[in-house]
Design an enzyme around this catalytic site. Structure first.
Site, PDB file in Angstrom:
ATOM      1  N   ASP A   1     -10.566 -12.742   9.438  1.00 53.14           N
ATOM      2  CA  ASP A   1     -10.095 -11.398   9.784  1.00 53.14           C
ATOM      3  C   ASP A   1      -9.156 -11.387  10.987  1.00 53.14           C
ATOM      4  OD1 ASP A   1     -12.026 -12.096  11.623  1.00 53.14           O
ATOM      5  OD2 ASP A   1     -12.936 -10.096  11.714  1.00 53.14           O
TER       6      ASP A   1
ATOM      7  N   GLU B   1      -7.749  -9.511   6.001  1.00 52.25           N
ATOM      8  CA  GLU B   1      -8.940  -8.741   5.638  1.00 52.25           C
ATOM      9  C   GLU B   1      -8.523  -7.287   5.436  1.00 52.25           C
ATOM     10  OE1 GLU B   1     -13.457  -8.128   7.208  1.00 52.25           O
ATOM     11  OE2 GLU B   1     -11.868  -7.346   8.486  1.00 52.25           O
TER      12      GLU B   1
ATOM     13  N   SER C   1     -27.775  -0.865   8.832  1.00 54.13           N
ATOM     14  CA  SER C   1     -27.487   0.213   9.784  1.00 54.13           C
ATOM     15  C   SER C   1     -27.031   1.494   9.095  1.00 54.13           C
ATOM     16  CB  SER C   1     -26.393  -0.234  10.755  1.00 54.13           C
ATOM     17  OG  SER C   1     -25.176  -0.464  10.058  1.00 54.13           O
TER      18      SER C   1
ATOM     19  N   LEU D   1       0.826  -1.210   0.000  1.00 51.62           N
ATOM     20  CA  LEU D   1       0.000   0.000   0.000  1.00 51.62           C
ATOM     21  C   LEU D   1       0.861   1.261   0.000  1.00 51.62           C
ATOM     22  CD1 LEU D   1      -2.706  -1.175   2.547  1.00 51.62           C
ATOM     23  CD2 LEU D   1      -3.130  -0.600   0.148  1.00 51.62           C
TER      24      LEU D   1
ATOM     25  N   GLU E   1     -20.402   4.162  15.309  1.00 54.61           N
ATOM     26  CA  GLU E   1     -21.289   3.001  15.390  1.00 54.61           C
ATOM     27  C   GLU E   1     -20.702   1.940  16.314  1.00 54.61           C
ATOM     28  OE1 GLU E   1     -23.413  -0.220  12.379  1.00 54.61           O
ATOM     29  OE2 GLU E   1     -21.257   0.147  12.294  1.00 54.61           O
ATOM     30  N   HIS E   2     -19.397   1.720  16.207  1.00 57.31           N
ATOM     31  CA  HIS E   2     -18.733   0.721  17.050  1.00 57.31           C
ATOM     32  C   HIS E   2     -18.870   1.084  18.532  1.00 57.31           C
ATOM     33  CE1 HIS E   2     -15.804  -2.329  18.219  1.00 57.31           C
ATOM     34  NE2 HIS E   2     -15.201  -1.398  18.949  1.00 57.31           N
TER      35      HIS E   2
ATOM     36  N   HIS F   1     -14.741  -4.222   1.576  1.00 58.92           N
ATOM     37  CA  HIS F   1     -13.999  -5.276   2.256  1.00 58.92           C
ATOM     38  C   HIS F   1     -13.441  -6.287   1.253  1.00 58.92           C
ATOM     39  CE1 HIS F   1     -16.165  -4.794   6.416  1.00 58.92           C
ATOM     40  NE2 HIS F   1     -15.816  -3.638   5.879  1.00 58.92           N
TER      41      HIS F   1
ATOM     42  N   GLU G   1      -4.917   8.344   2.992  1.00 62.61           N
ATOM     43  CA  GLU G   1      -4.700   9.276   4.100  1.00 62.61           C
ATOM     44  C   GLU G   1      -3.869   8.620   5.202  1.00 62.61           C
ATOM     45  OE1 GLU G   1      -5.523  12.448   4.568  1.00 62.61           O
ATOM     46  OE2 GLU G   1      -6.517  12.713   2.633  1.00 62.61           O
TER      47      GLU G   1
ATOM     48  N   LYS H   1     -15.766 -15.687  18.132  1.00 58.78           N
ATOM     49  CA  LYS H   1     -16.247 -15.817  16.757  1.00 58.78           C
ATOM     50  C   LYS H   1     -16.427 -17.284  16.385  1.00 58.78           C
ATOM     51  CE  LYS H   1     -15.800 -13.259  12.512  1.00 58.78           C
ATOM     52  NZ  LYS H   1     -15.114 -12.125  11.856  1.00 58.78           N
TER      53      LYS H   1
END
Length: 241
Positions: free
Chosen positions: A83, A150, A125, A32, A165-166, A131, A49, A64
């Site tokens: 993930d 991920e 939501s 990246l 939201e988290h 992703h 950014e 999970k």
């Protein structure tokens, strides 16, 4: 060596797995950064950014697996939890998201396992993000292991909304009051409008800069042509004398 099929001693296995996933994060992060540097070199613009990365905690992995009905084993962890290694790429504009995703997918050593485009198809939501589940080869002393990562790619505005939201879901343990859910969804729509307006403004600025640069180039060419004509006239008059 295929680590997804092997049987491990618990301590050594965990250390090996974490080594693999940390190495995979380093590989993707480097890719990246190189893409971002190249974009700056070619287009004089950085689409990224900032970048965040993390390894999922053992507690989160176990939860999970249990939610999905699997035993808490190394084999199940590697096979069913995609993930464990996660990297989040924050971009300025929505168009940057698809550029970055395409550039990553086009790299020969990256294999894309799945894509979920929550930008074109937001969650109920209002959540938006892009992703990718990919594998990247990690070369160890005794072989190569394709390791899953991920990758989440989103704008600054999307990331701000997702962070809120988290926090809300954590505070209310996933059962937020309906009026808060409605307000959060309205915020998601405002974020979408903001992203669209910012991208439109950026496109306008870029078009203006391109036109200005083109005009300056045309002016330079005209000046060169005028100079050549002047030189030609001087030579002609010189020969006539």
């Amino acid at each position: 060596m295929d680590y997804t099929e092997a049987t491990y001693d618990s301590v050594d296995s965990w250390k090996t797995i974490i080594l693999l996933y940390n190495s995979a994060l380093k590989e993707i992060n480097t890719k990246l950064e190189i893409l971002n540097d190249e974009f700056q070199h070619v287009h004089r613009y950085n689409p990224i950014e900032h970048i965040k990365s993390r390894i999922k905690t053992p507690e989160s992995i176990v939860k999970k697996l249990r939610r999905r009905g699997y035993e808490s084993t190394i084999e199940n962890m590697v096979k069913y939890v995609n993930d464990i290694a996660g990297i989040r790429v924050i971009c300025s504009f929505t168009s940057d998201i698809y550029d970055i995703a395409e550039m990553l997918a086009n790299q020969n050593d990256i294999k894309v396992l799945s894509i979920k485009d929550y930008i074109k198809n937001p969650k109920e939501s209002g959540y938006k993000s892009y992703h990718m589940i990919v594998t990247v080869p990690i070369f160890l002393s005794d072989g190569c292991v394709d390791t899953k990562v991920e990758i989440q790619i989103r704008t600054v505005a999307m990331d701000f909304w997702a962070s809120l939201e988290h926090k809300i879901n954590y505070k209310f343990e996933g059962e937020a009051p309906e009026h808060i859910k409605r307000e959060l969804f309205e915020c998601a729509e405002m974020v979408s409008d903001l992203d669209a307006k910012m991208m439109s403004l950026n496109d306008e600025v870029r078009d203006f800069a391109t036109a200005k640069e083109s005009g300056m180039q045309e002016q330079i060419e005209q000046q060169k042509l005028a100079a050549e004509r002047t030189l030609l006239k001087e030579r002609m008059y010189g020969e006539a004398e």
